[in-house]
Scaffold this active site. Structure first.
Site, PDB file in Angstrom:
ATOM      1  CB  SER A  15      -2.063   9.258  -6.455  1.00  0.00           C
ATOM      2  OG  SER A  15      -1.457   8.450  -5.830  1.00  0.00           O
ATOM      3  NE  ARG A  53       4.330  11.472 -10.150  1.00  0.00           N
ATOM      4  CZ  ARG A  53       5.348  11.793 -10.537  1.00  0.00           C
ATOM      5  NH1 ARG A  53       5.557  11.872 -11.971  1.00  0.00           N
ATOM      6  NH2 ARG A  53       6.505  11.850  -9.763  1.00  0.00           N
ATOM      7  CG  ASP A  54      -0.109  12.361  -7.956  1.00  0.00           C
ATOM      8  OD1 ASP A  54      -0.232  11.315  -8.669  1.00  0.00           O
ATOM      9  OD2 ASP A  54       1.166  12.744  -7.716  1.00  0.00           O
ATOM     10  CG  MET A  58      -1.417   1.318   1.619  1.00  0.00           C
ATOM     11  SD  MET A  58      -2.534   1.352   3.149  1.00  0.00           S
ATOM     12  CE  MET A  58      -3.904   0.577   2.920  1.00  0.00           C
ATOM     13  CG  ASP A  85       0.518   8.016  -2.988  1.00  0.00           C
ATOM     14  OD1 ASP A  85       1.704   7.414  -2.453  1.00  0.00           O
ATOM     15  OD2 ASP A  85       0.707   8.638  -4.097  1.00  0.00           O
ATOM     16  CD  GLN A 105      -1.393   4.608  -6.597  1.00  0.00           C
ATOM     17  OE1 GLN A 105      -0.597   4.405  -7.361  1.00  0.00           O
ATOM     18  NE2 GLN A 105      -2.826   4.728  -7.162  1.00  0.00           N
ATOM     19  CD  GLU A 145       5.702  12.333  -6.295  1.00  0.00           C
ATOM     20  OE1 GLU A 145       5.973  11.379  -7.448  1.00  0.00           O
ATOM     21  OE2 GLU A 145       5.820  11.924  -5.151  1.00  0.00           O
TER      22      GLU A 145
END
Ligand code: DQQ
Length: 464
Positions: A90, A149-150, A27, A29, A45, A203
């Site tokens: 994510s 991302r994210d 595991m 984020d 995640q 991030e």
């Protein structure tokens, strides 16, 4: 550890009592935090095939009280050969007229562009990916398409807005896009950008209003160590720009990254972070078939003096068993608090300096005192320090200590079977750590050095 060897063990001394952890596998984020039809949903995640980060999908659990988590089917899996073949990275969730909408980062493979992808679910359990994925294939040209991302979704002024992490010229940035239907997006603004001192890539950005102020949380790369920082300032809504006034660390412990927040129906802003970090070499839970867990959910607010406060959600107080209390005790040297021990505890205490120069609390202490997690106030340095150099398995491979400036000598300490979270200065200072003590190391002791301290108030509750 790979797929065929993965199995949980009955003698697992580290599996948390009240922190969210994967059933098996890896595991990292927290993703898609949302309260949907009354229940809290935590996606994350997840690699169910091994105890390392690879080909992440979105694990899923839900809860009625933010403490007892029920595992649900995996929400989205990487698709063979496509835009998310190497991972569904994510992202976030939003309650929409059609049910839950997830926006996540599709990672197609090393050296390829990252794009934002949509998946929806009318019931909040079974998700369907959009045929239009990736719905945001790339950032504007001057930002890196390889680090894009994210996405964190919200609703603003009658439209959908998403903030996404990226960078240009080696400086982290949070980019905003807008849409009316979640499918067609256009670039809106650079919400904020690093000046060079606050990270080379941002991030997991998260942007929200809190008590009339605006907060941008990011997980910056390139700040020397894993950190989560929050910029606080005013939002120029028309231009989509945050004017930051200052920034703070959300947590100065070693195991806190990729924090995400969500609003609850009763008006709270709750934060959960991954309680581990990318640089950690010690993985004592691996032989038990799992790695990684989440912090306790924390409510965010501002203290009267304007500092950002993180405090364990009030639901935790309802999980307290019968407490043990003490008050007005002189402390010199080390004093074991008999009857106060346990592997899952919620502790509150107020100390007074008296003539002491250093004082504090040991938790997860072995009967002979050789193993312990130490939380120490230093009077002259005006600091709080967490020392896990003697805290059990893997201690030699973990960063031994962390510290922060701290003005007061009151503490709230949450102990679980492989973690200690310390809340000081009324919640303005937080230090979160994993540690892996032996099962019998469950004592609690107070200590004072260089003089005599006074324990004004102490309370300790087991959490079940
Ligand atoms: N973890 C995810 C990324 C994110 C990073 C991949 C932060 O989306 O940037 O597992 O820990």
């Amino acid at each position: 550890m790979g797929w065929s060897e993965l199995r949980g063990t009955l003698d697992d001394p580290y599996r948390p009592v009240y922190h969210a952890a994967p059933p098996c596998g890896w595991m990292n984020d927290p993703n898609g935090l949302i309260q949907f039809r009354g229940r809290y949903h935590l996606f994350y995640q997840y690699n169910p095939r091994g105890t390392h980060c690879a080909d992440c999908c979105w694990g899923h659990m839900d809860s009625a009280d933010l403490l007892h988590w029920r595992h649900l089917p995996i929400a989205v899996w990487p698709g063979p050969g496509g835009y998310d073949a190497a991972g569904c990275w994510s992202g976030s969730a939003l309650d929409t007229p059609g049910g839950i909408a997830l926006l996540y980062t599709g990672f197609s493979g090393q050296g390829r562009a990252q794009g934002q992808c949509l998946a929806t679910s009318p019931d909040g359990v079974r998700f369907t990916k959009s045929l239009s994925n990736p719905v945001i294939p790339s950032p504007p040209v001057d930002f890196s398409p390889l680090d894009f991302r994210d996405p964190k979704l919200r609703r603003e002024d009658g439209r959908y807005v998403v903030v996404t992490g990226s960078h240009r010229e080696g400086k982290g940035a949070a980019l905003q896009f807008v849409s009316d239907d979640l499918l067609h997006w256009r670039f809106f603004s650079v919400l904020a950008e690093s000046d060079g001192s606050t990270g080379t890539m941002w991030e997991c950005p998260d942007f929200f209003e809190l008590d009339g102020r605006h907060v941008l949380v990011v997980s910056p790369m390139g700040m020397g160590r894993a950190r989560n920082i929050a910029f606080i300032g005013t939002y120029e809504r028309d231009r989509g720009r945050l004017r930051p006034e200052h920034w703070v660390d959300l947590d100065l412990g070693w195991d806190f990254y990729a924090a995400q927040t969500f609003p609850t129906n009763d008006g709270r802003r709750i934060l959960i972070a991954w309680m581990d970090n990318w640089g950690s070499k010690a993985r004592p839970t691996e032989p038990h078939g799992w790695v990684g867990c989440m912090t306790v959910p924390r409510e965010l607010s501002f203290l009267p003096d304007g500092r950002l406060r993180s405090w364990p959600v009030r639901e935790l107080e309802r999980a307290r068993g019968e407490g043990l209390r003490a008050s007005d005790l002189a402390v010199a040297g080390t004093a074991e608090l008999e009857g106060a021990g346990g592997e899952a505890l919620d502790i509150e205490l107020d100390l007074d300096w008296g003539s002491a120069r250093r004082m504090g609390l040991d938790v997860r202490r072995s009967p002979d005192g050789s193993e312990r997690f130490r939380i120490e106030f230093d009077r002259e340095a005006c600091t709080i320090r967490c020392d896990r150099s003697r805290s059990g398995a893997g201690a030699g491979e973990l960063w031994p200590e962390s510290s922060a400036r701290c003005e007061t000598t009151s503490l709230r300490v949450l102990v679980d079977r492989s973690s200690v979270e310390v809340f000081a200065d009324g919640g303005a200072v937080v230090l979160s750590h994993r540690c892996y003590p032996q099962p019998g190391s469950d004592g609690v002791a107070l200590f004072a050095e260089g003089g005599e301290a006074l324990l004004k108030r102490f309370a300790c509750w087991p959490i079940s």
